[in-house]
Motif scaffolding. Structure first.
Motif, PDB file in Angstrom:
ATOM      1  N   GLY A 365       0.783  -1.227   0.000  1.00 33.08           N
ATOM      2  CA  GLY A 365       0.000   0.000   0.000  1.00 33.08           C
ATOM      3  C   GLY A 365       0.815   1.276   0.000  1.00 33.08           C
ATOM      4  N   PRO A 368       0.841   3.152  -5.374  1.00 31.26           N
ATOM      5  CA  PRO A 368      -0.496   2.886  -5.921  1.00 31.26           C
ATOM      6  C   PRO A 368      -0.672   1.420  -6.330  1.00 31.26           C
ATOM      7  N   PRO A 369      -1.912   0.888  -6.271  1.00 26.74           N
ATOM      8  CA  PRO A 369      -2.180  -0.532  -6.538  1.00 26.74           C
ATOM      9  C   PRO A 369      -1.747  -1.018  -7.911  1.00 26.74           C
ATOM     10  N   TYR A 482       1.535  10.072   0.388  1.00 29.60           N
ATOM     11  CA  TYR A 482       0.757   8.927  -0.106  1.00 29.60           C
ATOM     12  C   TYR A 482       0.899   7.682   0.773  1.00 29.60           C
ATOM     13  N   GLY A 483       2.111   7.200   0.944  1.00 24.06           N
ATOM     14  CA  GLY A 483       2.328   5.922   1.610  1.00 24.06           C
ATOM     15  C   GLY A 483       1.781   5.860   3.021  1.00 24.06           C
ATOM     16  N   ARG A 485      -0.729   7.341   4.371  1.00 23.29           N
ATOM     17  CA  ARG A 485      -2.195   7.298   4.423  1.00 23.29           C
ATOM     18  C   ARG A 485      -2.770   6.020   3.819  1.00 23.29           C
ATOM     19  N   HIS A 486      -2.010   5.335   2.950  1.00 20.44           N
ATOM     20  CA  HIS A 486      -2.535   4.163   2.248  1.00 20.44           C
ATOM     21  C   HIS A 486      -1.907   2.850   2.699  1.00 20.44           C
ATOM     22  N   SER A 487      -1.058   2.898   3.707  1.00 23.79           N
ATOM     23  CA  SER A 487      -0.371   1.697   4.173  1.00 23.79           C
ATOM     24  C   SER A 487      -1.356   0.601   4.560  1.00 23.79           C
ATOM     25  N   VAL A 488      -1.197  -0.589   3.981  1.00 27.26           N
ATOM     26  CA  VAL A 488      -2.046  -1.733   4.314  1.00 27.26           C
ATOM     27  C   VAL A 488      -1.880  -2.110   5.781  1.00 27.26           C
ATOM     28  N   ARG A 491      -3.691   0.578   8.066  1.00 29.68           N
ATOM     29  CA  ARG A 491      -5.146   0.615   7.926  1.00 29.68           C
ATOM     30  C   ARG A 491      -5.789  -0.719   8.243  1.00 29.68           C
ATOM     31  N   ALA A 493      -6.019  -3.109   6.232  1.00 34.95           N
ATOM     32  CA  ALA A 493      -6.821  -3.420   5.056  1.00 34.95           C
ATOM     33  C   ALA A 493      -6.428  -4.763   4.471  1.00 34.95           C
ATOM     34  N   VAL A 496      -3.274  -5.831  -1.256  1.00 30.39           N
ATOM     35  CA  VAL A 496      -3.563  -5.266  -2.580  1.00 30.39           C
ATOM     36  C   VAL A 496      -3.808  -6.391  -3.579  1.00 30.39           C
TER      37      VAL A 496
END
Length: 503
Positions: A365, A368-369, A482-483, A485-488, A491, A493, A496
């Motif tokens: 994450g 981007p995916p 970016y990284g 806020r989107h870290s798997v 989060r 989550a 990916v």
């Protein structure tokens, strides 16, 4: 602050290769040949001369001292430093057999922020380093082609390469080259096209790429065997005196220059998810490859400095120059051919490694995916392979190779240092986890390896540290933009989507 250093849990190796993931096709021999393909290249065919003779400006100012015939000690020093790092790589690679190399190891041992920094540093090793290798390849390719076809200078030299040169013949291109909107058109087309050809090969598949690499490794070893065999018969013992003209300072600074020669062994660890039985195969491949390459460097360095006075090795093509000065010109074209093949192998291995770093970071994450997509047929990270290839090709089209060597070295050394520190950290954090390979005398080896990497870094010029600081600052901006806020991991989550058989 604590969340910045969250560690990624080490999963079962099988979890790293889902149905639509990377394909396990490589064995120990493939890894050893991959190592030779990466390590025996620009370092021995290009930077060896500068390491032996030093770097002196036209004004007489010494930029850095050369080792002279003591170059063999510089190679041994680097072999020892890299051996310490390689032992640490071997332990972590056997425990964490995942694409991502030092990035993946740092994520599991030192936390997310450090992992991002290491992943960002590895771009210097692979992508930026490959720009320099492509430009060096182009120089040898033009030399090989010159008896038959003479390409215009404005199509074989990039703008910044010409602009930074002190060679009057090259500088003249600034006035004689065609102009577009008043700017000289200076493009290194051979460097651009070889990168694009390598990129296309890597998109098609790993097994096909390793077959090509193995063939090129055989050719380069035959050429080096010719150099050693013919050169050893013409060695003049007086060329070994003085052995170390600049003392340990020359040996140290030469080691910092030729470190570029050794960085390829790290690329083996990016192949972890495409290797059969990685817990056993990865340590063997890393350590065997490094040992063989160090031996080759020492032998070639000893022959080169014994063949002609070390000062005369200062050239872009030191091995071919050694034969020319020694009157063995009939063999020079074979050396040029060996250099072209050798650097093609380096380009292949480095272009192989960089997309897999991006793939691992995107899967977590931090990118981007789309960077984690796998080709449905070829099972390769095709998106990042193509993007990396285009960016490296564009860089090689216009860049100056000399400016990239030091930046590549300092980025790689910092990654090696973090891998060394990660081993004892994981021994303390997770002492009971099975370790198929264990670093012997772990504290002296790991701490000594980290300090040794730092020592070699000190031999690099100030401007390398300044540019490295700027590079890190840019990387941190991207991470927090970016990284973070989107870290798997942060989060919690789902992983990916890797883009399985149906894309």
């Amino acid at each position: 602050m604590r969340s910045l250093f969250q560690r990624k849990q080490i999963s079962d190796p099988a979890e790293g290769s889902p149905a639509g993931g990377l394909k396990r096709v490589m064995g120990t021999s493939d890894l050893v040949l991959l190592s030779i393909g990466a390590v025996i290249g620009a370092g021995i065919f290009s930077t060896l001369g500068t390491a032996a003779a030093g770097e002196v400006l036209p004004t007489g100012e010494v930029v850095r001292y050369g080792a002279g015939p003591a170059l063999v000690l510089s190679f041994l020093l680097l072999g020892a430093v890299c051996a310490l790092a390689a032992l640490c790589y071997a332990e972590l690679a056997s425990m964490i057999p995942q694409a991502g190399s030092a990035y993946a190891y740092s994520y599991a041992t030192l936390g997310e922020l450090i992992a991002w920094i290491i992943g960002w540093d590895l771009i210097l090793e692979y992508a930026v380093g490959n720009v320099a290798v492509a430009i060096a390849w182009s120089g040898y390719f033009n030399s090989l082609l010159s008896p038959f076809v003479q390409l215009p200078g404005w199509l074989t030299h990039g703008y910044y390469n010409v602009h930074a040169s002190s060679d009057p013949a090259l500088r003249a291109l600034l006035d004689t080259a065609p102009r577009l909107a008043g700017i000289p058109v200076l493009l290194n087309l051979p460097a651009f096209f070889i990168v694009m050809i390598i990129t296309g090969l890597l998109v098609v598949g790993v097994k096909e790429s390793t077959r090509v690499n193995n063939a090129m490794v055989v050719v380069k070893l035959l050429v080096l065997a010719l150099f050693v065999g013919v050169g050893a018969a013409h060695i003049r013992p007086e060329n070994y005196t003085p052995f170390a003209p600049n003392g340990f300072t020359g040996i140290h600074q030469a080691a910092a220059i030729v470190f570029f020669a050794y960085i390829g062994f790290d690329a083996i660890s990016t192949a972890a998810e495409e290797t059969k039985d990685p817990q056993r195969t990865m340590p063997r491949g890393i350590l065997l490859g490094l040992g063989i390459c160090t031996l080759i460097y020492v032998i070639v360095g000893a022959v080169a400095t014994g063949l002609i006075p070390y000062q005369q090795l200062q050239a872009a093509d030191p091995l071919a120059r050694a034969f020319d000065v020694a009157g063995l010109t009939q063999f020079s074209w074979i050396i040029a051919l060996g250099a072209v093949v050798s650097m093609s192998a380096v380009l292949l291995v480095f272009q192989y490694g960089q997309p897999r770093i991006f793939y691992a970071m995107a899967r977590d994450g931090l990118l981007p995916p789309w960077a984690a997509r796998i080709h449905p047929r070829f099972r390769t990270p095709h998106v990042t392979t193509m993007i990396t290839g285009v960016l490296v090709a564009l860089g090689a089209l216009v860049a100056d190779d000399a400016a990239t060597y030091d930046l590549t070295n300092i980025g790689t050394l910092s990654a090696f240092m973090m891998v060394c520190l990660g081993v004892p950290v994981l021994r303390l954090k997770d002492p009971h986890r099975p370790r198929p390979f264990r670093v012997p005398f772990v504290w002296p080896v790991s701490i000594g390896g980290a300090l040794a990497c730092l020592f070699v870094m000190k031999g690099l010029p100030v401007h390398a540290w300044e540019r490295f600081g700027i590079w890190l600052a840019i990387g941190l901006v991207i991470y927090f933009a970016y990284g973070y806020r989107h870290s798997v991991l942060r989060r919690g989550a789902a992983p990916v989507d890797l883009g399985g058989p149906h894309g």
